[in-house]
Design a protein around this motif. Structure first.
Motif, PDB file in Angstrom:
ATOM      1  N   TYR A 235      21.441  18.508  29.542  1.00 53.34           N
ATOM      2  CA  TYR A 235      21.401  19.280  28.301  1.00 53.34           C
ATOM      3  C   TYR A 235      22.029  18.531  27.114  1.00 53.34           C
ATOM      4  N   PRO A 236      21.406  17.438  26.698  1.00 52.44           N
ATOM      5  CA  PRO A 236      22.035  16.612  25.658  1.00 52.44           C
ATOM      6  C   PRO A 236      21.963  17.177  24.240  1.00 52.44           C
ATOM      7  N   GLY A 237      21.438  18.387  24.071  1.00 47.68           N
ATOM      8  CA  GLY A 237      21.472  18.997  22.749  1.00 47.68           C
ATOM      9  C   GLY A 237      20.109  19.086  22.099  1.00 47.68           C
ATOM     10  N   PRO A 238      20.092  19.376  20.780  1.00 43.71           N
ATOM     11  CA  PRO A 238      18.826  19.672  20.113  1.00 43.71           C
ATOM     12  C   PRO A 238      17.822  18.524  20.118  1.00 43.71           C
ATOM     13  N   LEU A 239      18.275  17.284  20.156  1.00 46.83           N
ATOM     14  CA  LEU A 239      17.317  16.181  20.202  1.00 46.83           C
ATOM     15  C   LEU A 239      16.430  16.272  21.444  1.00 46.83           C
ATOM     16  N   ALA A 240      16.989  16.740  22.556  1.00 48.13           N
ATOM     17  CA  ALA A 240      16.196  16.898  23.773  1.00 48.13           C
ATOM     18  C   ALA A 240      15.142  17.985  23.593  1.00 48.13           C
ATOM     19  N   GLY A 241      15.503  19.043  22.880  1.00 48.32           N
ATOM     20  CA  GLY A 241      14.536  20.095  22.603  1.00 48.32           C
ATOM     21  C   GLY A 241      13.425  19.618  21.692  1.00 48.32           C
ATOM     22  N   ILE A 242      13.789  18.803  20.706  1.00 46.77           N
ATOM     23  CA  ILE A 242      12.776  18.249  19.812  1.00 46.77           C
ATOM     24  C   ILE A 242      11.850  17.310  20.584  1.00 46.77           C
ATOM     25  N   LEU A 243      12.421  16.500  21.473  1.00 47.06           N
ATOM     26  CA  LEU A 243      11.593  15.624  22.297  1.00 47.06           C
ATOM     27  C   LEU A 243      10.639  16.435  23.172  1.00 47.06           C
TER      28      LEU A 243
END
Length: 205
Positions: A73-81
């Motif tokens: 769960y590395p944060g919003p960048l993972a969600g954007i990816l």
């Protein structure tokens, strides 16, 4: 309506509210997430939700739920990816994706149009929203073409901060006024929910 899909980043842990899904809290009778959907649906060619855990909890919204595929769960960048990968697979004609925080109930009705206009005018790879002199890095436009580079930054470089990644590319920043209310107000605490109830009246309910 544009040819840009949108992702609602709803994976936060809401620690300052005692846990649970922040976007499912209610403001003036409607969940925060429903308010975000209502704002963005007319501006995007489709919406998805980025969230981890059991997707069934979002079933009532009738939207695809896409989880991170980067570990820990590395944060919003993972969600954007995850959204960029989903778009490449499901909307291959789309070149850009809008991201928005799932806890911002008063998003501007011209969000996508202004971000896209600024990105095109400045020939930028990315565009981000700003208000009151503060940028909101999770609210912006992302190039699907950059998804491989974003994955490399997350997995190989362990990058977590959005600003560090966007600094590598031409970035357009679009400012919105904060009166009568900041359109990027986000509900982080129980006190914020009470304030949001008051602001909802200024925003049309």
């Amino acid at each position: 309506m544009t040819d840009i899909p949108g992702v609602l980043l709803a994976g936060g842990l809401a620690r300052r509210m005692g846990g649970g899904d922040k976007p499912m809290r209610k403001i003036a009778g409607r969940t925060i997430l429903q308010r975000v959907i209502d704002r963005l649906a007319p501006q995007c060619c489709g919406l998805i939700i980025n969230a981890n855990g059991d997707p069934a909890r979002f079933a009532a919204f009738g939207l695809p739920v896409v989880a991170d595929d980067v570990a820990d769960y590395p944060g919003p960048l993972a969600g954007i990816l995850a959204a960029l990968d989903w778009t490449a697979a499901n909307r291959p004609d789309a070149k850009w994706v809008l991201s928005a925080a799932g806890d911002c109930p008063f998003l501007p009705r011209d969000l996508v149009a202004r971000l896209e206009q600024a990105r095109a005018a400045e020939n930028a790879e990315l565009a981000v929203a700003s208000s009151g002199g503060q940028t909101h890095p999770v609210i912006g436009l992302w190039s699907v073409r950059l998804r491989g580079e974003l994955r490399h930054a997350l997995v190989e470089e362990d990058m977590r901060k959005i600003d560090r990644w966007t600094a590598r590319y031409p970035l357009a920043t679009v400012e919105w006024p904060t009166e009568p209310l900041d359109p990027f107000f986000n509900a982080n605490t129980v006190e914020d929910i009470a304030e949001a109830d008051r602001l909802a009246a200024l925003d049309g309910g």
